[in-house]
Write a protein that holds these residues in place. Sequence first.
Motif, PDB file in Angstrom:
ATOM      1  N   GLY A 171       4.767   1.205  -3.047  1.00 28.86           N
ATOM      2  CA  GLY A 171       4.239  -0.311  -2.726  1.00 28.86           C
ATOM      3  C   GLY A 171       4.724  -1.332  -3.621  1.00 28.86           C
ATOM      4  O   GLY A 171       3.838  -2.323  -3.765  1.00 28.86           O
ATOM      5  N   ASN A 231      -0.049  -3.536   6.217  1.00 29.80           N
ATOM      6  CA  ASN A 231       0.669  -2.512   4.791  1.00 29.80           C
ATOM      7  C   ASN A 231      -1.535  -1.493   6.067  1.00 29.80           C
ATOM      8  O   ASN A 231      -2.176  -1.933   5.534  1.00 29.80           O
ATOM      9  N   TYR A 281       7.436  -0.895   4.623  1.00 30.72           N
ATOM     10  CA  TYR A 281       6.386   0.485   5.382  1.00 30.72           C
ATOM     11  C   TYR A 281       6.914   0.471   6.638  1.00 30.72           C
ATOM     12  O   TYR A 281       7.374  -0.154   7.548  1.00 30.72           O
ATOM     13  N   SER A 336       7.245   3.919   2.188  1.00 33.31           N
ATOM     14  CA  SER A 336       7.888   2.877   1.642  1.00 33.31           C
ATOM     15  C   SER A 336       9.471   3.064   1.217  1.00 33.31           C
ATOM     16  O   SER A 336       9.804   3.855   0.642  1.00 33.31           O
TER      17      SER A 336
END
Length: 372
Positions: A36, A168, A307, A348
Motif C-alpha cells: 500500500g 483502505n 485498492y 493494491s
Amino acid sequence: MHPWIADRTTTFDASGIRKVFDLAAKLKDPINLSIGQPDFDVPESIQDAAIDAIRGGKNAYSPTQGIGPLRSALQQEIDSRYGHDDREVFVCSGTSGGLMLSMLSMINPGDEVIYLDPFFVMYPALLKMCGGVAVPIDSYPSFQLDPDAIAAAVTPKTKMILLNSPANPTGVTATAEQLEAVARLAAEKNIALISDEIYSRFHYDDAFVSPAQFNPDTIVIDGFSKSHAMTGWRVGYVHGPGEVIATMLKIQQYSFVCSPQPAQWGALRAMEVNLQGHIDDYRKKRDLICDGLAERFEFTRPGGAFYLFPKAPGDAGGEAFVHRAIERGLLIIPGKIFSARDSHFRISFAASDETIAKGVALLNQLADEANS
C-alpha cells in the motif's frame, strides 16, 4: 508467554500485512499487488529539500509541534479551506502516529468507537491498547458509509466515530451527503469525529469532501506518505480544536517527540509539488484493473485510494484464495486482516501497468479454476 510481557499485547496479533511483506522479500520476482504505497519515487525537489536540510545542519529535534514554516503553511491552507475559529494544526510522526495520539488523548477504558468493517488494520489494535471498545459496522457488500447504521450503533458509551474516505482496504469514497449526515450526528450527540484522510488526494471521479466542512470540531488526520511516496519519512499532521490538539502534543512530547526534522523540510517543499500527473496515472490504473477483472470478480469500483477489494471466487473463502495466488507467485492480502469476514481479498494497484496486467491475467486464471 514471557512473564515480562504486558497483557494488553495479547489482545491483538502482529499485522498480517507485514507477514505478506516478509513473504514478498523471500520470493524471487513475485507479481506484487500487496503493498500500500505509491510505485513512483519521492519527487526530486522534495529529496533535494531534505538533503539541503541535512547538509544545512537541520538534524536536531524540531519543536514537538513541527518546524515553524511547515506549520505556518499547513495552517494557512487549513484556514483558507475551513475558516474555523478554533482549528489548530501540528506535525506528527506519520498518520499512524496521529491516530495513536488521537486514541490516547480521547479514549478511556470502556469508551466505544464506531467505524466501518472492512477497516484499516490499525484501528482495532489501537483501541485495544487504550482499553476502548470497537463497534464495527458491517458495510458489505457495497462498503458505503450508511449514516442510519452509524446512528443505530450509538449508545451512551459512544465516544468517537472514526471515518476513512477514501478507504483502505476498499478504495470506496463516501458521498458528501453521507459525510454531512454523520458529521451532524456527531455534533448533535457530542461525539468525537475523527477523519482519516491520508488518501484524500487520490480521488478519481469527483472532488474530495471532508466531514470537517460540516462539523467544525472534526479532528482531521492527513500526511504526505501516500500522496508524495514519502511512506518512510514519517511526516503527518493533525488539525482540530485547540484543546484536543494541545493534549495530543503533550503525549507526543513523551512518545514520538517530533517528526524527523529533515523530512519536515521535505514536506514543506512537497506542498508546492503538483501531483496531478500521478493522480491521472492512478485513475488509469484503477480503470485497468477494474476493467480487467469485471467479468470474473464481484467488487465495488473504488472512487479513490489505490485498492480494490474483490470477493474471492468459489466457496473456499478469501484466505484460501490468497494462499493459492501466493503459491503461483502473486502477492495479495487476505480480506480477513481488515474484517470480521473471510470472503474478500485486497489488491493494491500501486504498481506498474505491466505488473497489473500480469496480476489480472493470473487472477482471472485462478477464478476460472475456482469456479470449474
